[in-house]
Design a protein around this motif. Structure first.
Motif, PDB file in Angstrom:
ATOM      1  N   MET A   1       0.741  -1.233  -0.021  1.00  0.00           N
ATOM      2  CA  MET A   1      -0.076   0.088   0.149  1.00  0.00           C
ATOM      3  C   MET A   1       0.783   1.229   0.099  1.00  0.00           C
ATOM      4  O   MET A   1       1.783   1.447   0.632  1.00  0.00           O
ATOM      5  N   GLU A   2       0.428   2.279  -0.749  1.00  0.00           N
ATOM      6  CA  GLU A   2       1.301   3.282  -0.923  1.00  0.00           C
ATOM      7  C   GLU A   2       0.799   4.541  -0.371  1.00  0.00           C
ATOM      8  O   GLU A   2      -0.763   4.845  -0.504  1.00  0.00           O
ATOM      9  N   ILE A   3       1.267   5.418   0.311  1.00  0.00           N
ATOM     10  CA  ILE A   3       0.537   6.682   1.112  1.00  0.00           C
ATOM     11  C   ILE A   3       0.938   7.603   0.270  1.00  0.00           C
ATOM     12  O   ILE A   3       2.429   8.222  -0.034  1.00  0.00           O
ATOM     13  N   VAL A   4      -0.111   8.606  -0.373  1.00  0.00           N
ATOM     14  CA  VAL A   4       0.246   9.519  -1.235  1.00  0.00           C
ATOM     15  C   VAL A   4      -0.323  10.652  -0.459  1.00  0.00           C
ATOM     16  O   VAL A   4      -1.296  11.254  -0.318  1.00  0.00           O
ATOM     17  N   ARG A   5       0.889  11.761  -0.255  1.00  0.00           N
ATOM     18  CA  ARG A   5       0.646  13.070   0.474  1.00  0.00           C
ATOM     19  C   ARG A   5       0.996  14.209  -0.432  1.00  0.00           C
ATOM     20  O   ARG A   5       0.409  15.293  -0.074  1.00  0.00           O
ATOM     21  N   GLU A   6       1.307  14.037  -1.854  1.00  0.00           N
ATOM     22  CA  GLU A   6       1.065  15.064  -2.737  1.00  0.00           C
ATOM     23  C   GLU A   6       0.142  14.697  -3.899  1.00  0.00           C
ATOM     24  O   GLU A   6       0.482  13.868  -4.578  1.00  0.00           O
ATOM     25  N   LEU A   7      -0.755  15.789  -4.430  1.00  0.00           N
ATOM     26  CA  LEU A   7      -1.621  15.033  -5.440  1.00  0.00           C
ATOM     27  C   LEU A   7      -0.937  14.919  -6.529  1.00  0.00           C
ATOM     28  O   LEU A   7       0.034  15.830  -7.019  1.00  0.00           O
ATOM     29  N   ARG A   8      -1.090  13.640  -7.361  1.00  0.00           N
ATOM     30  CA  ARG A   8      -0.696  13.383  -8.464  1.00  0.00           C
ATOM     31  C   ARG A   8      -1.795  12.493  -9.011  1.00  0.00           C
ATOM     32  O   ARG A   8      -2.636  12.202  -8.503  1.00  0.00           O
ATOM     33  N   GLU A   9      -1.694  12.450 -10.446  1.00  0.00           N
ATOM     34  CA  GLU A   9      -2.627  11.796 -11.166  1.00  0.00           C
ATOM     35  C   GLU A   9      -2.559  10.206 -11.106  1.00  0.00           C
ATOM     36  O   GLU A   9      -1.304   9.648 -11.106  1.00  0.00           O
ATOM     37  N   ILE A  10      -3.352   9.383 -10.558  1.00  0.00           N
ATOM     38  CA  ILE A  10      -3.426   8.079 -10.495  1.00  0.00           C
ATOM     39  C   ILE A  10      -4.722   7.788 -10.858  1.00  0.00           C
ATOM     40  O   ILE A  10      -5.661   7.441 -10.049  1.00  0.00           O
ATOM     41  N   PRO A  11      -4.964   7.566 -12.232  1.00  0.00           N
ATOM     42  CA  PRO A  11      -6.299   7.416 -12.936  1.00  0.00           C
ATOM     43  C   PRO A  11      -7.013   6.085 -12.614  1.00  0.00           C
ATOM     44  O   PRO A  11      -6.335   4.994 -12.064  1.00  0.00           O
ATOM     45  N   ASN A  12      -8.185   6.164 -12.627  1.00  0.00           N
ATOM     46  CA  ASN A  12      -9.166   4.828 -12.710  1.00  0.00           C
ATOM     47  C   ASN A  12      -9.051   4.205 -11.436  1.00  0.00           C
ATOM     48  O   ASN A  12      -8.536   2.746 -11.344  1.00  0.00           O
ATOM     49  N   LEU A  13      -9.423   4.736 -10.120  1.00  0.00           N
ATOM     50  CA  LEU A  13      -9.574   4.223  -8.927  1.00  0.00           C
ATOM     51  C   LEU A  13     -10.891   4.155  -8.293  1.00  0.00           C
ATOM     52  O   LEU A  13     -11.708   4.775  -8.752  1.00  0.00           O
ATOM     53  N   ALA A  14     -10.951   3.059  -7.612  1.00  0.00           N
ATOM     54  CA  ALA A  14     -12.184   2.986  -6.706  1.00  0.00           C
ATOM     55  C   ALA A  14     -11.951   3.487  -5.400  1.00  0.00           C
ATOM     56  O   ALA A  14     -11.148   3.173  -4.591  1.00  0.00           O
ATOM     57  N   LEU A  79      -7.036  -4.262   4.633  1.00  0.00           N
ATOM     58  CA  LEU A  79      -8.461  -4.446   4.136  1.00  0.00           C
ATOM     59  C   LEU A  79      -8.156  -4.309   2.442  1.00  0.00           C
ATOM     60  O   LEU A  79      -9.208  -4.530   1.704  1.00  0.00           O
ATOM     61  N   GLY A  80      -6.855  -4.613   2.077  1.00  0.00           N
ATOM     62  CA  GLY A  80      -6.899  -4.441   0.488  1.00  0.00           C
ATOM     63  C   GLY A  80      -6.621  -3.170  -0.093  1.00  0.00           C
ATOM     64  O   GLY A  80      -6.678  -3.264  -1.469  1.00  0.00           O
ATOM     65  N   ILE A  81      -6.429  -2.144   0.755  1.00  0.00           N
ATOM     66  CA  ILE A  81      -6.258  -0.870  -0.125  1.00  0.00           C
ATOM     67  C   ILE A  81      -4.886  -0.597  -0.817  1.00  0.00           C
ATOM     68  O   ILE A  81      -3.868  -1.285  -0.226  1.00  0.00           O
ATOM     69  N   ASP A  82      -4.909  -0.109  -2.184  1.00  0.00           N
ATOM     70  CA  ASP A  82      -3.752  -0.075  -2.678  1.00  0.00           C
ATOM     71  C   ASP A  82      -3.102   1.371  -2.518  1.00  0.00           C
ATOM     72  O   ASP A  82      -1.787   1.480  -2.300  1.00  0.00           O
ATOM     73  N   TYR A  83      -3.777   2.377  -2.085  1.00  0.00           N
ATOM     74  CA  TYR A  83      -3.425   3.817  -1.912  1.00  0.00           C
ATOM     75  C   TYR A  83      -4.134   4.452  -0.719  1.00  0.00           C
ATOM     76  O   TYR A  83      -5.531   4.416  -0.548  1.00  0.00           O
ATOM     77  N   VAL A  84      -3.488   5.006   0.048  1.00  0.00           N
ATOM     78  CA  VAL A  84      -3.742   6.063   0.781  1.00  0.00           C
ATOM     79  C   VAL A  84      -3.732   7.486   0.519  1.00  0.00           C
ATOM     80  O   VAL A  84      -2.458   7.945   0.320  1.00  0.00           O
ATOM     81  N   ILE A  85      -4.562   8.343  -0.098  1.00  0.00           N
ATOM     82  CA  ILE A  85      -4.383   9.441  -0.394  1.00  0.00           C
ATOM     83  C   ILE A  85      -4.610  10.681   0.853  1.00  0.00           C
ATOM     84  O   ILE A  85      -5.994  10.697   1.437  1.00  0.00           O
TER      85      ILE A  85
END
Length: 299
Positions: A1-14, A79-85
């Motif tokens: 799981m990746e924690i993203v703290r700066e907005l960037r394009e990660i398209p096609n997410l649920a 829980l199976g999350i790929d990213y935390v924005i």
């Protein structure tokens, strides 16, 4: 799981939207809906949240959390999350619902699905809600899921209810809502070692200052050690008035059937139930007698 703290394009997410303090059973249902949607559509999954609770922005003070950030993210990963924005609430709280949806969620994540709780609110003056997200799904090409409330014994599961139960010492009910035991972790520090003199050496940790506190008292607990083993324990949370005059609350735990050195090691204390309030005894003999009774009550 990746924690993203700066907005960037990660398209096609649920996406699952919320702060998710506690990651309780209601939160797990919201997040689970996003994970299932990602599996169905073949896309990634993400939780869109904030580093600090919105309460910090509006009240200028930090609330008492149910989980540390570190533990929260561990549960999200399970829980199976790929990213935390992780967004900055101060930067988006003045956006209208359409600005937030279009300029943040759609622009950066092109969501295939969005999942929220049944009472989710967002945007300036909390003007965005589940109806708004539902009405916009055709325009922005996502599928919206409003997760209904989860309840136990007729009580709707919420972080507020869990905090209330913990503060009142009803930690077993809090566990029912969390889907696991309420717990705290810390590094074992050397204390005054007075427990050894009455045959009950304790592992002492400083109670985390940002975590909601149960009442001062004695608790039936389960203790997880770094090596993966667990032990039943008797814990005292409070000021230990019989043995010390310290004004700082500590969590002191006697591990049943354990013989070893835990100093400078991390332990996790899981609360089963409250046995009694903290009491000041006249002497160590009275304290030892009461501890004997407390341990007997655990069986």
């Amino acid at each position: 799981m990746e924690i993203v703290r700066e907005l960037r394009e990660i398209p096609n997410l649920a996406l699952a939207l919320g702060f998710f303090d506690g990651v309780h059973l209601g939160h797990q249902a919201v997040i689970g809906s996003a994970v299932k949607a990602s599996q169905y559509t073949g896309c990634g999954s993400a939780v869109v949240t904030f580093k600090e609770h919105p309460y910090c922005y509006f009240k200028r003070e930090s609330p008492k959390y149910i989980l540390t950030h570190e533990d929260k993210y561990k549960y999200l990963e399970k829980l199976g999350i790929d990213y935390v924005i992780e967004l900055d609430f101060a930067e988006i709280c003045h956006m209208t619902p359409i600005e937030y949806l279009q300029n943040v969620l759609v622009k950066y994540f092109s969501p295939k699905a969005i999942s929220t709780g049944f009472n989710h609110r967002f945007g300036v003056d909390k003007s965005g809600n589940v109806l708004f997200l539902s009405e916009c799904q055709d325009r922005f090409h996502y599928y919206y899921i409003a997760t209904p409330p989860e309840s136990i014994f007729g009580d709707i599961i919420s972080s507020t209810a869990i905090r209330r139960y913990i503060k009142n010492g009803v930690v077993d009910m809090a566990a029912s809502m969390l889907g696991r035991k309420f717990s705290v972790s810390g590094t074992v520090k050397k204390g005054r070692q007075l427990g050894r003199t009455i045959g009950y050496p304790t592992a002492n940790i400083i109670y985390p200052s940002d975590i909601v506190e149960p009442p001062y008292g004695v608790y039936d607990v389960e203790v997880d050690l770094e090596d993966g083993t667990s032990y039943r324990g008797l814990a005292n949370f409070g000021l230990a008035p019989t043995v010390t005059n310290a004004g700082v609350a500590n969590l002191e735990t006697y591990l049943l059937n354990f013989d070893g050195d835990l100093y400078d090691k991390t332990i996790k204390v899981n609360f089963n139930r409250m046995i009694r309030p903290e009491i000041k005894f006249n002497n160590f003999d009275e304290l030892k007698t009461q501890i004997d009774f407390d341990i007997q009550s655990m069986y």
